[in-house]
Design a protein around this motif. Sequence first.
Motif, PDB file in Angstrom:
ATOM      1  N   GLY A   1       3.533  -9.353   6.869  1.00 16.36           N
ATOM      2  CA  GLY A   1       3.391  -9.821   5.442  1.00 16.36           C
ATOM      3  C   GLY A   1       2.762  -8.592   4.682  1.00 16.36           C
ATOM      4  N   PRO A   2       2.652  -8.679   3.382  1.00 16.71           N
ATOM      5  CA  PRO A   2       2.462  -7.683   2.523  1.00 16.71           C
ATOM      6  C   PRO A   2       1.284  -6.688   2.767  1.00 16.71           C
ATOM      7  CG  PRO A   2       3.360  -9.500   1.208  1.00 16.71           C
ATOM      8  CD  PRO A   2       2.990  -9.945   2.585  1.00 16.71           C
ATOM      9  N   GLU A   3       0.244  -7.385   3.276  1.00 12.41           N
ATOM     10  CA  GLU A   3      -1.127  -6.812   3.612  1.00 12.41           C
ATOM     11  C   GLU A   3      -1.193  -6.225   4.497  1.00 12.41           C
ATOM     12  OE1 GLU A   3      -3.886  -6.393   1.516  1.00 12.41           O
ATOM     13  OE2 GLU A   3      -2.409  -7.351   0.012  1.00 12.41           O
ATOM     14  N   GLU A   4      -0.378  -6.692   5.883  1.00 10.18           N
ATOM     15  CA  GLU A   4      -0.069  -5.974   6.986  1.00 10.18           C
ATOM     16  C   GLU A   4       0.711  -4.645   6.998  1.00 10.18           C
ATOM     17  OE1 GLU A   4       0.516  -4.310  10.640  1.00 10.18           O
ATOM     18  OE2 GLU A   4      -1.142  -5.632   9.931  1.00 10.18           O
ATOM     19  N   PHE A   5       1.749  -4.846   5.816  1.00  7.84           N
ATOM     20  CA  PHE A   5       2.410  -3.677   5.593  1.00  7.84           C
ATOM     21  C   PHE A   5       1.660  -2.600   4.912  1.00  7.84           C
ATOM     22  CE2 PHE A   5       6.247  -1.183   4.116  1.00  7.84           C
ATOM     23  CZ  PHE A   5       7.010  -1.186   5.140  1.00  7.84           C
ATOM     24  N   ARG A   6       0.881  -3.069   3.960  1.00 12.67           N
ATOM     25  CA  ARG A   6       0.208  -2.178   3.246  1.00 12.67           C
ATOM     26  C   ARG A   6      -0.968  -1.326   4.329  1.00 12.67           C
ATOM     27  NH1 ARG A   6      -1.864  -2.286  -2.317  1.00 12.67           N
ATOM     28  NH2 ARG A   6      -3.890  -1.098  -2.456  1.00 12.67           N
ATOM     29  N   ARG A   7      -1.487  -2.046   5.159  1.00 12.32           N
ATOM     30  CA  ARG A   7      -2.367  -1.514   6.188  1.00 12.32           C
ATOM     31  C   ARG A   7      -1.453  -0.367   6.839  1.00 12.32           C
ATOM     32  NH1 ARG A   7      -4.759  -6.731   6.437  1.00 12.32           N
ATOM     33  NH2 ARG A   7      -3.052  -7.185   8.205  1.00 12.32           N
TER      34      ARG A   7
END
Length: 201
Positions: free
Chosen positions: A42-48
């Motif tokens: 997900g976008p938040e995981e990729f951001r992390r």
Amino acid sequence: MIMKHDSIRIRAASPDDASELLKIYAPYVEQTAISFEYHVPGPEEFRRRIQNTLKKYPFLTAESNGELLGYANTGPFVGRAAYDWSAETTIYLKEDRKHMGIGKKLYQALEEISKAQNIYNLNACIGYPDQEDEYLTKNSVRFHEHCGYTLVGKFHNSGYKFGRWYHMVWMEKILAPHPGKPMAVVPFPELDPELLRLLGI
């Protein structure tokens, strides 16, 4: 499409680039065995992932006229302290932006930054088919050979995706002679900003 090298800017990626960079990565998960992930993060995981990488290593993107064309980064190799002077590479490009020299430009920037960090070995983990198919070719190995990497190991039938077994190979590039006692690795955020500016980052 013909794209001039001087129109391509290599810069450090930001966590705010996560959504655009994820659009580049997602097709590799969904349609290929180049990535051995099964599910698109997900976008938040990729951001992390970007945030965590940037604590120590470079996470670079290639940009032209506001369009993100691909990205490359290094990360820990294995993760034990004695491996600190080695790093694992990752690179993904937009499907319609391959064979334009963008990947080589990203890798050249990674190499210069890695040398400034006192990293001596770059290692690439690459999916490898017995026979090329619609999910995986040997193009990544050929790209790394073109960039000066050599094949150092092969793990047989170590990845299973799309109902097929794929090998995994390691390729390696030595950036500089290994000293008797290496200096400590410099985290990416602590590199001299002037050096990065000279590198065009």
